[in-house]
Design an enzyme around this catalytic site. Structure first.
Site, short mmCIF file in Angstrom:
data_model
loop_
_atom_site.label_atom_id
_atom_site.label_comp_id
_atom_site.label_asym_id
_atom_site.label_seq_id
_atom_site.Cartn_x
_atom_site.Cartn_y
_atom_site.Cartn_z
N LYS A 85 8.48 28.81 1.40
CA LYS A 85 6.90 28.50 0.43
C LYS A 85 6.65 27.09 1.88
O LYS A 85 6.44 26.26 1.39
CB LYS A 85 7.15 27.77 -0.83
CG LYS A 85 7.22 29.11 -1.98
CD LYS A 85 7.20 28.72 -2.83
CE LYS A 85 7.55 29.55 -4.00
NZ LYS A 85 8.39 30.37 -3.66
N LYS B 274 3.59 41.43 -17.67
CA LYS B 274 4.05 42.58 -18.05
C LYS B 274 3.56 43.91 -16.90
O LYS B 274 2.45 43.69 -16.31
CB LYS B 274 3.08 42.70 -19.48
CG LYS B 274 2.91 41.65 -20.47
CD LYS B 274 5.05 42.48 -21.56
CE LYS B 274 4.91 41.94 -22.48
NZ LYS B 274 5.64 40.71 -22.34
P1 XMP Z 1 11.39 36.38 -11.35
O1 XMP Z 1 12.99 35.38 -11.89
O2 XMP Z 1 10.77 35.00 -12.49
O3 XMP Z 1 11.48 35.67 -9.17
O4 XMP Z 1 11.01 37.12 -11.59
C1 XMP Z 1 10.84 35.23 -8.89
C2 XMP Z 1 9.97 35.43 -7.88
O5 XMP Z 1 9.54 34.84 -6.93
C3 XMP Z 1 9.35 33.83 -6.39
N1 XMP Z 1 8.02 32.68 -6.27
C4 XMP Z 1 7.07 33.18 -7.43
N2 XMP Z 1 7.06 32.40 -8.75
N3 XMP Z 1 5.54 32.41 -8.91
C5 XMP Z 1 6.32 33.00 -9.55
O6 XMP Z 1 6.92 32.59 -10.71
C6 XMP Z 1 4.67 32.03 -8.34
O7 XMP Z 1 3.04 32.01 -7.74
C7 XMP Z 1 6.42 32.42 -6.74
N4 XMP Z 1 5.58 32.41 -5.57
C8 XMP Z 1 7.10 32.73 -5.06
C9 XMP Z 1 10.38 33.05 -6.93
O8 XMP Z 1 10.61 31.85 -6.95
C10 XMP Z 1 11.58 33.99 -7.68
O9 XMP Z 1 12.16 33.98 -5.99
#
Ligand code: XMP
Length: 242
Positions: free
Chosen positions: A84, A208
């Site tokens: 980011k 979902k």
């Molecule tokens: P999870 O464990 O929630 O991980 O499936 C999501 C991954 O994506 C990265 N990331 C985001 N996560 N909103 C998010 O929830 C975003 O806009 C976003 N952009 C990137 C997060 O840091 C993790 O690695």
């Protein structure tokens, strides 16, 4: 189609998958990387790409991630650095140079930082090396509306401005929350069909897969629902089946 988008599409077609694995592992540093590599090995036939975040980049650095990077290169799995990126041009350029030199294919950046002396030359430079730049447009956590959802004086939301920047500055993809298919549709209307939409928020954050599947996004980015499962390959399968 060449460049990062072409690479993503080829990988997705080859493995029949729309999942970008967020290789986010917690836990002791002496076993975390090995666990990450095991999750990658267990899932790599069913994913379209891999995203690495601070969970691995901070403790191990680019040199320490050689195993993950080599596996992705060998398997032709696009590898995305989720930094980011949000700094001045000189620092941003330094970061992307290291990432591309070490074998990453794309980087996520924050368009808030602006084009002049911010991201303009970053996009140019990454493209000159065949890589991709993905703009953060609308995040999936609750507080996202406090930033990305703010409205400018004319009423336009910040995420829409960021989507316009993605189109105008030549981004290869945008990140838009999987939890709002309306926002995905709105962003698609702005960025057009040649820009990938990648969506996090499925699984651990409550989004979902079935609902997302009806959206106009190209890829879901999933971490904990897979990485924290006792059976990562099974967890991936149940997502892709849906
Ligand atoms: P999870 O464990 O929630 O991980 O499936 C999501 C991954 O994506 C990265 N990331 C985001 N996560 N909103 C998010 O929830 C975003 O806009 C976003 N952009 C990137 C997060 O840091 C993790 O690695």
């Amino acid at each position: 189609m060449t460049g990062f988008k072409g690479m993503m599409e080829a990988s997705a077609a080859e493995r029949r998958s729309k999942v970008v694995l967020a290789l986010d592992l917690w836990g002791p540093y002496d076993s975390r990387l090995a666990r990450a590599e095991a999750v990658l090995q267990a899932t790599m036939d069913g994913i379209a790409g891999v995203k690495v975040n601070q969970h691995l980049l901070l403790p191990y650095g680019l040199q320490g991630l050689k195993g993950v990077i080599d596996t992705c290169r060998k398997e032709r799995l696009p590898l995305i650095a989720d930094l980011k990126l949000n700094d001045i041009e000189a620092t941003n350029l330094n970061a992307v140079e290291s990432l591309i030199d070490f074998g990453f294919n794309a980087v996520i950046v924050n368009p808030f930082v602006g084009r002049d002396e911010g991201l303009g030359k970053v996009v140019e430079w990454v493209h000159s090396r065949g890589g991709g730049v993905i703009f953060l447009v609308y995040m999936s956590h609750a507080g996202s509306r406090e930033g990305f959802g703010l409205r400018l004086q004319g009423g336009e939301p910040v995420y829409r401005v960021f989507a316009e920047r993605a189109r105008g500055w030549g981004a290869d993809g945008v990140v838009v929350s999987a939890k709002s298919i309306e926002t995905i549709a709105e962003v698609r209307g702005v960025v057009g069909k040649d820009c990938l939409i990648l969506s996090p928020g499925i699984g651990a954050q409550g989004g979902k897969a079935d609902t997302w599947a009806t959206s106009q996004a190209d890829f879901m980015m999933v971490g904990r629902a897979i990485t924290e499962s006792d059976n990562p390959a099974g967890a991936l399968r149940s997502l892709t089946e849906r």
